[in-house]
Design a protein around this motif. Sequence first.
Motif, PDB file in Angstrom:
ATOM      1  N   ILE A   1      16.138 -26.643  -8.447  1.00  0.00           N
ATOM      2  CA  ILE A   1      15.841 -25.559  -9.388  1.00  0.00           C
ATOM      3  C   ILE A   1      14.335 -25.303  -9.468  1.00  0.00           C
ATOM      4  O   ILE A   1      13.890 -24.164  -9.619  1.00  0.00           O
ATOM      5  N   ILE A   2      13.541 -26.368  -9.358  1.00  0.00           N
ATOM      6  CA  ILE A   2      12.084 -26.215  -9.371  1.00  0.00           C
ATOM      7  C   ILE A   2      11.635 -25.263  -8.268  1.00  0.00           C
ATOM      8  O   ILE A   2      10.752 -24.420  -8.458  1.00  0.00           O
ATOM      9  N   ASP A   3      12.256 -25.365  -7.103  1.00  0.00           N
ATOM     10  CA  ASP A   3      11.840 -24.566  -5.946  1.00  0.00           C
ATOM     11  C   ASP A   3      12.383 -23.142  -5.968  1.00  0.00           C
ATOM     12  O   ASP A   3      11.970 -22.309  -5.158  1.00  0.00           O
ATOM     13  N   LEU A   4      13.313 -22.849  -6.889  1.00  0.00           N
ATOM     14  CA  LEU A   4      13.885 -21.513  -6.943  1.00  0.00           C
ATOM     15  C   LEU A   4      12.982 -20.562  -7.725  1.00  0.00           C
ATOM     16  O   LEU A   4      12.261 -20.957  -8.631  1.00  0.00           O
ATOM     17  N   GLU A   5      13.054 -19.297  -7.343  1.00  0.00           N
ATOM     18  CA  GLU A   5      12.261 -18.277  -8.027  1.00  0.00           C
ATOM     19  C   GLU A   5      12.724 -18.129  -9.473  1.00  0.00           C
ATOM     20  O   GLU A   5      13.926 -18.089  -9.754  1.00  0.00           O
ATOM     21  N   ASP A   6      11.777 -18.047 -10.364  1.00  0.00           N
ATOM     22  CA  ASP A   6      12.066 -17.850 -11.782  1.00  0.00           C
ATOM     23  C   ASP A   6      12.414 -16.382 -12.005  1.00  0.00           C
ATOM     24  O   ASP A   6      11.591 -15.497 -11.777  1.00  0.00           O
ATOM     25  N   PRO A   7      13.644 -16.096 -12.457  1.00  0.00           N
ATOM     26  CA  PRO A   7      14.005 -14.678 -12.630  1.00  0.00           C
ATOM     27  C   PRO A   7      13.369 -14.035 -13.852  1.00  0.00           C
ATOM     28  O   PRO A   7      13.178 -12.815 -13.888  1.00  0.00           O
TER      29      PRO A   7
ATOM     30  N   ILE B   1       8.065 -17.415 -23.645  1.00  0.00           N
ATOM     31  CA  ILE B   1       6.708 -17.060 -23.205  1.00  0.00           C
ATOM     32  C   ILE B   1       6.075 -18.142 -22.330  1.00  0.00           C
ATOM     33  O   ILE B   1       4.905 -18.044 -21.969  1.00  0.00           O
ATOM     34  N   LEU B   2       6.836 -19.172 -21.972  1.00  0.00           N
ATOM     35  CA  LEU B   2       6.296 -20.260 -21.147  1.00  0.00           C
ATOM     36  C   LEU B   2       6.222 -19.805 -19.691  1.00  0.00           C
ATOM     37  O   LEU B   2       7.156 -19.186 -19.175  1.00  0.00           O
ATOM     38  N   ASP B   3       5.121 -20.109 -19.013  1.00  0.00           N
ATOM     39  CA  ASP B   3       5.011 -19.665 -17.616  1.00  0.00           C
ATOM     40  C   ASP B   3       5.772 -20.588 -16.683  1.00  0.00           C
ATOM     41  O   ASP B   3       6.132 -21.722 -17.034  1.00  0.00           O
ATOM     42  N   THR B   4       6.006 -20.101 -15.479  1.00  0.00           N
ATOM     43  CA  THR B   4       6.849 -20.812 -14.517  1.00  0.00           C
ATOM     44  C   THR B   4       6.257 -22.162 -14.115  1.00  0.00           C
ATOM     45  O   THR B   4       6.982 -23.152 -13.974  1.00  0.00           O
ATOM     46  N   ALA B   5       4.961 -22.215 -13.938  1.00  0.00           N
ATOM     47  CA  ALA B   5       4.324 -23.472 -13.523  1.00  0.00           C
ATOM     48  C   ALA B   5       4.582 -24.581 -14.539  1.00  0.00           C
ATOM     49  O   ALA B   5       4.877 -25.728 -14.174  1.00  0.00           O
TER      50      ALA B   5
ATOM     51  N   LEU C   1      25.703 -22.814  -2.335  1.00  0.00           N
ATOM     52  CA  LEU C   1      25.393 -21.407  -2.065  1.00  0.00           C
ATOM     53  C   LEU C   1      23.917 -21.088  -2.314  1.00  0.00           C
ATOM     54  O   LEU C   1      23.516 -19.925  -2.323  1.00  0.00           O
ATOM     55  N   GLY C   2      23.118 -22.121  -2.514  1.00  0.00           N
ATOM     56  CA  GLY C   2      21.677 -21.921  -2.615  1.00  0.00           C
ATOM     57  C   GLY C   2      21.169 -21.586  -4.001  1.00  0.00           C
ATOM     58  O   GLY C   2      20.026 -21.156  -4.157  1.00  0.00           O
ATOM     59  N   LEU C   3      22.002 -21.796  -5.037  1.00  0.00           N
ATOM     60  CA  LEU C   3      21.586 -21.475  -6.399  1.00  0.00           C
ATOM     61  C   LEU C   3      20.991 -22.669  -7.131  1.00  0.00           C
ATOM     62  O   LEU C   3      20.603 -22.546  -8.290  1.00  0.00           O
ATOM     63  N   GLY C   4      20.930 -23.816  -6.476  1.00  0.00           N
ATOM     64  CA  GLY C   4      20.591 -25.040  -7.180  1.00  0.00           C
ATOM     65  C   GLY C   4      21.836 -25.508  -7.897  1.00  0.00           C
ATOM     66  O   GLY C   4      22.953 -25.321  -7.442  1.00  0.00           O
TER      67      GLY C   4
END
Length: 415
Positions: free
Chosen positions: A85-91, A20-24, A376-379
């Motif tokens: 990883i910080i800059d990648l979208e949280d799935p 339940i933790l938010d991305t920020a 490949l851009g996955l972090g």
Amino acid sequence: MSIITQLSQDAKKAAQKLAILDTAKKNEVLKDMAEAIRSNKDKIKAVNEKEVARAKENNLDAAMVDRLILDDDRIEDMAAGIEVIIDLEDPAGKVRDFGTRPNGIKIRKMRIPLGVVCMIYEARPNVTADAGALCFKSGNAVILRGGKEALDSSLAIAELLQGALEKHGLPKALITVVPNPDRALMQELMEQRDYIDVIIPRGGEGLINYVTDNSKVPVIQHFEGVCHLYVDKDADLDQALQLLLNGKTQRTGVCNALEGLVVHQAVADDFLPRVAEELAKHDVKIHVNEKGSKYFDGADVIGENDFGTEYLGLEIAIRVVDDFDAAIDHIAQFGSNHTEVICTKNEDAAKKFQLAVDASVVMVNASSRFSDGSQLGLGAEIGIATTKLHAYGPMGLESLTTEKYLVNGEGQIRN
């Protein structure tokens, strides 16, 4: 209660809080993790140097020693990988709309964490940081069971990551390193199906087979990398030589290094003498079929069924084939579903190769060394899956999630 059951229970409870933790907030914690690794690099190196020295004293295989080493560059790579990883979208939490049924029920699917991921791996202490950060961002707790050769380095890295977790009021059980390499404890880990959702073994064939055969928890295999470069009749031979040298000699003890070279007979006369000359400069041992043996002095001539070895060193198996289809057949028989490369200027051949070859990464005119999550851009990556359920290829954030259905109605009942 055993230590393994306790660790597994703690991880399960911790995963519920993380879900339940938010991305920020996740990104704040990851930032502190990267900083902790970077600012404590001397501490990490001091521990690691002792382990490397012990490994050499114990005559550990050169490829394993290479994987064990943490120098300034590799420690920086760990920290930088977390920052990527910080800059990648949280799935986690991403929703797909499946529309509304005729009865008015609305159907959606939402990405959710797997829960508790267990990694079983050999002498790769950097996996501790990569897996810890990837699992955390995707909402999973992770239990890490590394090889005894890298245990002290892994514990030192985990302590830094746990410090960042506790700084933000989060349980350190989100990232756990099993503190004892006893094989009996590994067996117990594989029986924790009430608490662990998936096991990912990463290492040699013996480890993968043992985990696959004995685990009561679902397994995603990260098998060996028997990667090939196929040089087509329409290849740019200068380009092909560069792909070969980079794939074989840049770093040998990794799963995306080349272990096989397949050459169309139409270009063998022009290409293989150059290969012999260049590989000799790097002291690469040649294993070659009878058809290609005339191009190499002192090579080990092997039978047509003696390919498929993962050398993890300065060795390569070379086969001259009659045509494109024979190359595809060779890869199908001896590849490991990891990474395969074609060098060709023929677009039709390139498309056919990418369609026909069954591997998690299929490349055209690019080095096999790019088969890597960061490239490949996955972090960072948790590994390269060579089985197809539920991931195939480098496993980044999205591969550490699954989906559940969300169904919303207004009191509808089924007749």
